[in-house]
Design a protein around this motif. Structure first.
Motif, PDB file in Angstrom:
ATOM      1  N   ASN A 167    -125.796-110.668  44.759  1.00 19.06           N
ATOM      2  CA  ASN A 167    -125.124-109.381  44.971  1.00 19.06           C
ATOM      3  C   ASN A 167    -125.008-108.585  43.678  1.00 19.06           C
ATOM      4  O   ASN A 167    -124.341-107.544  43.651  1.00 19.06           O
ATOM      5  CB  ASN A 167    -123.747-109.582  45.616  1.00 19.06           C
ATOM      6  CG  ASN A 167    -122.676-109.970  44.622  1.00 19.06           C
ATOM      7  OD1 ASN A 167    -123.015-110.414  43.517  1.00 19.06           O
ATOM      8  ND2 ASN A 167    -121.418-109.821  44.988  1.00 19.06           N
ATOM      9  N   ASP A 168    -125.637-109.077  42.619  1.00 19.74           N
ATOM     10  CA  ASP A 168    -125.609-108.370  41.338  1.00 19.74           C
ATOM     11  C   ASP A 168    -126.835-108.799  40.536  1.00 19.74           C
ATOM     12  O   ASP A 168    -127.475-109.798  40.862  1.00 19.74           O
ATOM     13  CB  ASP A 168    -124.320-108.712  40.574  1.00 19.74           C
ATOM     14  CG  ASP A 168    -123.949-107.630  39.569  1.00 19.74           C
ATOM     15  OD1 ASP A 168    -124.795-106.724  39.316  1.00 19.74           O
ATOM     16  OD2 ASP A 168    -122.835-107.690  39.031  1.00 19.74           O
ATOM     17  N   ASP A 169    -127.152-108.064  39.497  1.00 17.88           N
ATOM     18  CA  ASP A 169    -128.249-108.466  38.632  1.00 17.88           C
ATOM     19  C   ASP A 169    -127.882-109.783  37.943  1.00 17.88           C
ATOM     20  O   ASP A 169    -126.756-109.961  37.467  1.00 17.88           O
ATOM     21  CB  ASP A 169    -128.519-107.401  37.568  1.00 17.88           C
ATOM     22  CG  ASP A 169    -129.041-106.109  38.164  1.00 17.88           C
ATOM     23  OD1 ASP A 169    -129.269-106.065  39.393  1.00 17.88           O
ATOM     24  OD2 ASP A 169    -129.229-105.141  37.405  1.00 17.88           O
ATOM     25  N   SER A 170    -128.825-110.700  37.880  1.00 14.87           N
ATOM     26  CA  SER A 170    -128.577-111.982  37.225  1.00 14.87           C
ATOM     27  C   SER A 170    -129.911-112.654  36.924  1.00 14.87           C
ATOM     28  O   SER A 170    -130.975-112.056  37.096  1.00 14.87           O
ATOM     29  CB  SER A 170    -127.694-112.888  38.097  1.00 14.87           C
ATOM     30  OG  SER A 170    -128.327-113.146  39.330  1.00 14.87           O
ATOM     31  N   GLN A 171    -129.848-113.885  36.485  1.00 19.13           N
ATOM     32  CA  GLN A 171    -131.048-114.682  36.206  1.00 19.13           C
ATOM     33  C   GLN A 171    -130.837-116.092  36.732  1.00 19.13           C
ATOM     34  O   GLN A 171    -129.722-116.623  36.690  1.00 19.13           O
ATOM     35  CB  GLN A 171    -131.319-114.731  34.700  1.00 19.13           C
ATOM     36  CG  GLN A 171    -131.698-113.383  34.085  1.00 19.13           C
ATOM     37  CD  GLN A 171    -131.824-113.478  32.582  1.00 19.13           C
ATOM     38  OE1 GLN A 171    -130.850-113.766  31.898  1.00 19.13           O
ATOM     39  NE2 GLN A 171    -133.016-113.229  32.067  1.00 19.13           N
ATOM     40  N   ILE A 172    -131.920-116.692  37.227  1.00 21.15           N
ATOM     41  CA  ILE A 172    -131.851-118.060  37.725  1.00 21.15           C
ATOM     42  C   ILE A 172    -133.016-118.862  37.147  1.00 21.15           C
ATOM     43  O   ILE A 172    -133.969-118.303  36.595  1.00 21.15           O
ATOM     44  CB  ILE A 172    -131.917-118.133  39.268  1.00 21.15           C
ATOM     45  CG1 ILE A 172    -133.248-117.547  39.780  1.00 21.15           C
ATOM     46  CG2 ILE A 172    -130.729-117.456  39.907  1.00 21.15           C
ATOM     47  CD1 ILE A 172    -133.531-117.869  41.233  1.00 21.15           C
ATOM     48  N   ALA A 173    -132.921-120.183  37.328  1.00 18.60           N
ATOM     49  CA  ALA A 173    -134.039-121.077  37.035  1.00 18.60           C
ATOM     50  C   ALA A 173    -133.985-122.209  38.054  1.00 18.60           C
ATOM     51  O   ALA A 173    -132.896-122.664  38.431  1.00 18.60           O
ATOM     52  CB  ALA A 173    -133.952-121.636  35.613  1.00 18.60           C
ATOM     53  N   VAL A 174    -135.160-122.637  38.518  1.00 16.74           N
ATOM     54  CA  VAL A 174    -135.257-123.738  39.487  1.00 16.74           C
ATOM     55  C   VAL A 174    -136.148-124.819  38.891  1.00 16.74           C
ATOM     56  O   VAL A 174    -137.271-124.534  38.456  1.00 16.74           O
ATOM     57  CB  VAL A 174    -135.825-123.263  40.838  1.00 16.74           C
ATOM     58  CG1 VAL A 174    -135.936-124.442  41.810  1.00 16.74           C
ATOM     59  CG2 VAL A 174    -134.958-122.171  41.437  1.00 16.74           C
ATOM     60  N   THR A 175    -135.650-126.057  38.864  1.00 12.78           N
ATOM     61  CA  THR A 175    -136.398-127.186  38.315  1.00 12.78           C
ATOM     62  C   THR A 175    -136.375-128.338  39.331  1.00 12.78           C
ATOM     63  O   THR A 175    -135.768-128.232  40.391  1.00 12.78           O
ATOM     64  CB  THR A 175    -135.777-127.667  36.992  1.00 12.78           C
ATOM     65  OG1 THR A 175    -134.448-128.135  37.262  1.00 12.78           O
ATOM     66  CG2 THR A 175    -135.717-126.551  35.963  1.00 12.78           C
ATOM     67  N   GLY A 176    -137.021-129.437  38.971  1.00 13.72           N
ATOM     68  CA  GLY A 176    -136.975-130.624  39.824  1.00 13.72           C
ATOM     69  C   GLY A 176    -138.159-130.724  40.754  1.00 13.72           C
ATOM     70  O   GLY A 176    -139.280-130.325  40.405  1.00 13.72           O
ATOM     71  N   ALA A 177    -137.907-131.266  41.960  1.00 18.34           N
ATOM     72  CA  ALA A 177    -138.981-131.509  42.930  1.00 18.34           C
ATOM     73  C   ALA A 177    -139.787-130.236  43.183  1.00 18.34           C
ATOM     74  O   ALA A 177    -139.224-129.140  43.282  1.00 18.34           O
ATOM     75  CB  ALA A 177    -138.374-132.010  44.238  1.00 18.34           C
ATOM     76  N   THR A 178    -141.075-130.400  43.310  1.00 20.37           N
ATOM     77  CA  THR A 178    -141.966-129.255  43.501  1.00 20.37           C
ATOM     78  C   THR A 178    -141.812-128.687  44.905  1.00 20.37           C
ATOM     79  O   THR A 178    -141.933-129.408  45.899  1.00 20.37           O
ATOM     80  CB  THR A 178    -143.427-129.688  43.288  1.00 20.37           C
ATOM     81  OG1 THR A 178    -143.554-130.274  41.993  1.00 20.37           O
ATOM     82  CG2 THR A 178    -144.369-128.508  43.406  1.00 20.37           C
ATOM     83  N   LEU A 179    -141.534-127.395  44.969  1.00 18.82           N
ATOM     84  CA  LEU A 179    -141.398-126.717  46.263  1.00 18.82           C
ATOM     85  C   LEU A 179    -141.773-125.250  46.105  1.00 18.82           C
ATOM     86  O   LEU A 179    -141.785-124.704  44.999  1.00 18.82           O
ATOM     87  CB  LEU A 179    -139.980-126.877  46.824  1.00 18.82           C
ATOM     88  CG  LEU A 179    -138.757-126.632  45.928  1.00 18.82           C
ATOM     89  CD1 LEU A 179    -138.587-125.178  45.563  1.00 18.82           C
ATOM     90  CD2 LEU A 179    -137.514-127.145  46.620  1.00 18.82           C
ATOM     91  N   PRO A 180    -142.105-124.574  47.214  1.00 20.03           N
ATOM     92  CA  PRO A 180    -142.392-123.135  47.141  1.00 20.03           C
ATOM     93  C   PRO A 180    -141.111-122.359  46.832  1.00 20.03           C
ATOM     94  O   PRO A 180    -140.071-122.600  47.446  1.00 20.03           O
ATOM     95  CB  PRO A 180    -142.913-122.804  48.543  1.00 20.03           C
ATOM     96  CG  PRO A 180    -143.208-124.125  49.189  1.00 20.03           C
ATOM     97  CD  PRO A 180    -142.290-125.119  48.576  1.00 20.03           C
ATOM     98  N   LEU A 181    -141.199-121.430  45.874  1.00 22.52           N
ATOM     99  CA  LEU A 181    -140.052-120.615  45.468  1.00 22.52           C
ATOM    100  C   LEU A 181    -140.448-119.150  45.580  1.00 22.52           C
ATOM    101  O   LEU A 181    -141.470-118.737  45.005  1.00 22.52           O
ATOM    102  CB  LEU A 181    -139.650-120.955  44.030  1.00 22.52           C
ATOM    103  CG  LEU A 181    -138.645-120.028  43.351  1.00 22.52           C
ATOM    104  CD1 LEU A 181    -137.303-120.067  44.069  1.00 22.52           C
ATOM    105  CD2 LEU A 181    -138.479-120.416  41.877  1.00 22.52           C
ATOM    106  N   THR A 182    -139.682-118.379  46.329  1.00 25.37           N
ATOM    107  CA  THR A 182    -139.979-116.952  46.465  1.00 25.37           C
ATOM    108  C   THR A 182    -138.722-116.127  46.220  1.00 25.37           C
ATOM    109  O   THR A 182    -137.595-116.590  46.447  1.00 25.37           O
ATOM    110  CB  THR A 182    -140.526-116.608  47.872  1.00 25.37           C
ATOM    111  OG1 THR A 182    -139.518-116.890  48.853  1.00 25.37           O
ATOM    112  CG2 THR A 182    -141.791-117.394  48.182  1.00 25.37           C
ATOM    113  N   VAL A 183    -138.932-114.897  45.747  1.00 21.72           N
ATOM    114  CA  VAL A 183    -137.869-113.895  45.646  1.00 21.72           C
ATOM    115  C   VAL A 183    -138.363-112.668  46.407  1.00 21.72           C
ATOM    116  O   VAL A 183    -139.431-112.123  46.097  1.00 21.72           O
ATOM    117  CB  VAL A 183    -137.570-113.531  44.178  1.00 21.72           C
ATOM    118  CG1 VAL A 183    -136.539-112.398  44.112  1.00 21.72           C
ATOM    119  CG2 VAL A 183    -137.055-114.750  43.422  1.00 21.72           C
TER     120      VAL A 183
END
Length: 313
Positions: free
Chosen positions: A67-83
Motif C-alpha cells: 500500500n506504499d512504496d517499499s522494497q522487498i527481497a525473496v530468497t530460499g527455495a526456487t519459485l516463480p516470483l512476479t510483481v
C-alpha cells in the motif's frame, strides 16, 4: 504506517524473526526460520537488522499487495516470483510502488522461501520474539499462520541500493542432504552394528515432516533402552522411537522428550535438511565436537564474506 496486505496466504506462511531463546524453562520452543541462512540473506540484502521479522513461505502460493512504496527481497527455495504479473528475480532487491501485487508461485526446488521488506515487519513480540509457533499459539499477528486480509505493518526504512546475490553466492538446494551428527551421551546405548546401520544407510523424508521435526524412513535402528525419563531436547536432536525410524527435531520441537537419542545434527546442516521435501534422501555422518566447532567457525567466516553485489541492470 506502510503495510503489506495478504491477498492469498499460500499453503503455510508464517512470520518469523531469528527465534525465541531462553524460554524453554517455561515450555516455549525456539521457532525461527527453518532455513536460517536464506532468511539471513534476505534481511542482509535490504540492510535490515539481523533479527528483523520476515515471512517464511512453505511451498509457495503467497500473494501480497503493497500500500506504499517499499522494497522487498525473496530468497530460499526456487519459485516463480512476479510483481503485477511481470517476472522478477529472486535473491535481489526489488522496488515496489503503492498498489503493486507480489505473487510467489510454488517451489520447484527446496520448500521454504523468505520474503523480507525494507525496514522489517513491525510485529509486537511475545516472550522476546515475533516468531510464530502455531502449536503454542504465540508470535506473528495472532499466534497462527497468515490469512487472507491480514495487514502486515512495516517499519519505516531507508531506500537501499539495488543489490543481488549472483548464483555463485547462493545456497544450493538438492533432493539429497548429508547431515553431520555429533554423537550424544546416549550413543553408547546403540550397539556398534546399529551405529553402522544408522551412519551407513540412506533414509527417506516421510510425509510426516514439518517445523517440529523430520520423521525419516529407512533401516530401523534398535536401542538397548526403549524409553528414558523425559529430559530437555536440543534443536537437531535425533530421537529413535520404538519403531526404530529416526526423527530429527527442529525449530518447533517440544522442549522435553523421552525417546533415546543417538546424537544431534549439526546446526549448519539443519537449513539444508529443512529444504528437503517428502521422498528426498538423507544420510548421516558422524562428526566430533571439535570438528563441529571448526565447521561453525569456518561457516561464520564464509557468511561474512558473502557480500551482495550491484544488481545487473
Amino acid at each position: 504506517m506502510s503495510t503489506l496486505e495478504v491477498l492469498q496466504p499460500g499453503l503455510l506462511s508464517l512470520l518469523q524473526d531469528r527465534g525465541r531463546f531462553a524460554q524453554a524453562a517455561i515450555g516455549l520452543t525456539t521457532g525461527g526460520p527453518m532455513d536460517f541462512i536464506a532468511a539471513s540473506l534476505a534481511n542482509r540484502l535490504l540492510q535490515n537488522d539481523a533479527n528483523a521479522t520476515l515471512i517464511e513461505v512453505s511451498f509457495g502460493g503467497l500473494s501480497l499487495r503493497a500500500n506504499d512504496d517499499s522494497q522487498i527481497a525473496v530468497t530460499g527455495a526456487t519459485l516463480p516470483l512476479t510483481v503485477n504479473g511481470k517476472e522478477r528475480p529472486m535473491w535481489s532487491v526489488i522496488d515496489l510502488h503503492a498498489g503493486d501485487e507480489i505473487s510467489l508461485g510454488f517451489s520447484t526446488t527446496g520448500c521454504r522461501s523468505y520474503l523480507s521488506v525494507a525496514g522489517g515487519l513491525a510485529i509486537n513480540d511475545s516472550f522476546g520474539s515475533t516468531s510464530t509457533v502455531i502449536r503454542e499459539g504465540i508470535g506473528g499477528l495472532n499466534g497462527g499462520k497468515l490469512e487472507t486480509g491480514d495487514c502486515l505493518p512495516v517499519h519505516p526504512g531507508d531506500r537501499v541500493p539495488l543489490l543481488w546475490y549472483p548464483p555463485r553466492l547462493r545456497p544450493s538446494y538438492h533432493h539429497r542432504a548429508t547431515v553431520r551428527v555429533v554423537p550424544g551421551y546416549q550413543h553408547a546405548r546403540f550397539s556398534r552394528l546399529e551405529q553402522r546401520r544408522f551412519f551407513g544407510s540412506d533414509y527417506t523424508v516421510s510425509d510426516r515432516c514439518d517445523r517440529m521435526g523430520y520423521r525419516l524412513e529407512g533401516p530401523p535402528i534398535q536401542c538397548d533402552i526403549q524409553g528414558i525419563l523425559s529430559e530437555g531436547i536440543a534443536p537437531g536432536a535425533i530421537q529413535i522411537p520404538a519403531d526404530g525410524q529416526p526423527i530429527v527435531l527442529l525449530n518447533d520441537r517440544q522442549t522435553i522428550g523421552g525417546y533415546p537419542k543417538i546424537g544431534c545434527a549439526l546446526s549448519l546442516d539443519s537449513a539444508a535438511l529443512a529444504q528437503l521435501r517428502p521422498g528426498d534422501t538423507v544420510t548421516f555422518a558422524a562428526i566430533s565436537e571439535h570438528r563441529a566447532h571448526n565447521a561453525l567457525h569456518l561457516a561464520e567466516v564464509y557468511e561474512r564474506s558473502r557480500i551482495p553485489e550491484p544488481a545487473p541492470q
